[in-house]
Design an enzyme around this catalytic site. Structure first.
Site, short mmCIF file in Angstrom:
data_model
loop_
_atom_site.label_atom_id
_atom_site.label_comp_id
_atom_site.label_asym_id
_atom_site.label_seq_id
_atom_site.Cartn_x
_atom_site.Cartn_y
_atom_site.Cartn_z
N ASP A 188 0.81 -1.22 0.00
CA ASP A 188 0.00 0.00 0.00
C ASP A 188 0.85 1.27 0.00
O ASP A 188 0.64 2.17 0.85
CB ASP A 188 -0.92 0.02 1.24
N GLU B 32 -11.39 -0.40 -3.61
CA GLU B 32 -10.62 0.17 -2.49
C GLU B 32 -9.41 0.92 -3.04
O GLU B 32 -9.18 0.98 -4.26
CB GLU B 32 -10.17 -0.93 -1.52
#
Ligand code: FUB
Length: 327
Positions: free
Chosen positions: A19, A226
């Site tokens: 991420d 997401e």
């Protein structure tokens, strides 16, 4: 520890990272990743395998210099409101302060978004005692517009609980929309000048196709799942995100930071592993995509590694699709 990064290869190999939110601070690239834990616990759609407990900040003087791991920048034990799962963070500079935005489950098991501050881009970061009022779900991405207004984009389905907030409050058993209904969009809100609270109730960002029709929940190649990221290029706002179940990074564009956004195409083809999550940053006149895959652990979903590659625009502003494994 001091690895010289190469495109499409792990930035670091001594810890698992994911991420990546990359930013240029103080003339260098700083990367704010999740720090994946090496464990053999449960793996499910609730995301229990992503059991992260701290953050490390990485930096590079330039794209050919060693990657520095600045060590632990924030730990779960120091965040009074959080109980578990420090997921994808982001950072921003304003008011002579670096702000780290991060999601975690609160003591009721509900994902919220918190903020921590530091005088240095590498931390350590001091968390605020409470999560941001009115925040929910995961994956905060903070975008600073040219006029100095900061926006926080956030939200993720399934383990990220976004579908549980459709009614405006948390409903544990709420499912996502039917396949023929408009997909859920990420949420966004302006941040207050002190960056510690939302200026307004978050709005849902609408993502439409070229005809202006909403992308539907059953359109899993294009619908939002997401990992939102916002960047600006030649006056256009680019909202990029993960499609989750189809494992792509895709993007949509708008003239307005709060949309509606028109779907454009794929940035990154699927990587090894279930999740895909990224950031896009301009550095020394070139554009880069930071992303992750699970190549370092040979495919273990919760043991990921951060990578980068150059990103190119076509003349019309569209982004050339990237193959993460070029031959
Ligand atoms: O790292 C935990 C979660 O996995 C992130 O919040 C999602 O974006 C996915 O990458």
């Amino acid at each position: 520890m001091n690895n010289i990064p190469k495109p499409n290869e792990p930035l670091v190999t001594h810890i698992f990272t994911a991420d990546p939110s990359a930013h240029v601070f103080e003339g260098k690239i700083y990367i704010y990743p999740s720090h994946d834990l090496d464990h053999d616990g449960p793996d499910n759609d609730n995301g229990d395998q992503y059991a992260m407990e701290d953050y490390h900040v990485l930096s590079m003087d330039n794209m050919d210099s060693p990657v520095v791991d600045h060590g632990e920048a924030l730990h779960l034990r120091d965040i009074p409101w959080a109980s578990q799962q420090l997921w994808a963070p982001d950072a921003v500079f304003k008011n002579n302060t670096y702000y780290l935005f991060f999601p975690a489950r609160d003591h009721d098991g509900i994902f919220r978004i918190g903020v921590a501050t530091s005088a240095s881009p590498s931390g350590p970061f001091k968390p605020e005692p409470h999560y941001i009022e009115g925040s929910y779900s995961i994956d905060p991405a903070v975008f600073m517009d040219e006029d100095g207004q900061a926006y926080m984009y956030f939200g993720g389905l399934w383990g990220g609980q976004l579908e549980k907030w459709q009614s405006g409050s948390f409903k544990q058993d709420a499912a996502g929309p039917d396949p023929g209904a408009p997909a859920l969009g990420p949420r966004a809100a302006r941040l207050s000048d002190d960056m510690l609270s939302l200026q307004e109730e978050p709005v849902e960002i609408s993502i439409v196709d070229e005809d202006g029709s909403p992308i539907l929940a059953g359109d899993e190649d294009r619908r939002y799942f997401e990992g939102p990221w916002l960047h600006k290029y030649k006056g256009w706002y680019y909202l990029s995100y993960s499609t989750g179940t189809t494992h792509k990074l895709v993007y949509a564009v708008s003239r307005n930071p709060l949309g509606p956004y028109t779907f454009k195409g794929t940035i990154l083809k699927p990587v090894i592993g279930w999740t895909t999550h990224h950031s896009i940053v301009e550095f020394n006149g070139k554009w880069y995509l930071f992303y992750h895959d699970c190549s370092l652990s040979e495919g273990v979903n919760h043991k990921r590694c951060v990578k980068f590659t150059e990103l190119h625009y076509n003349e019309d502003g569209t982004i050339r699709t990237i193959d993460p494994y070029p031959s």
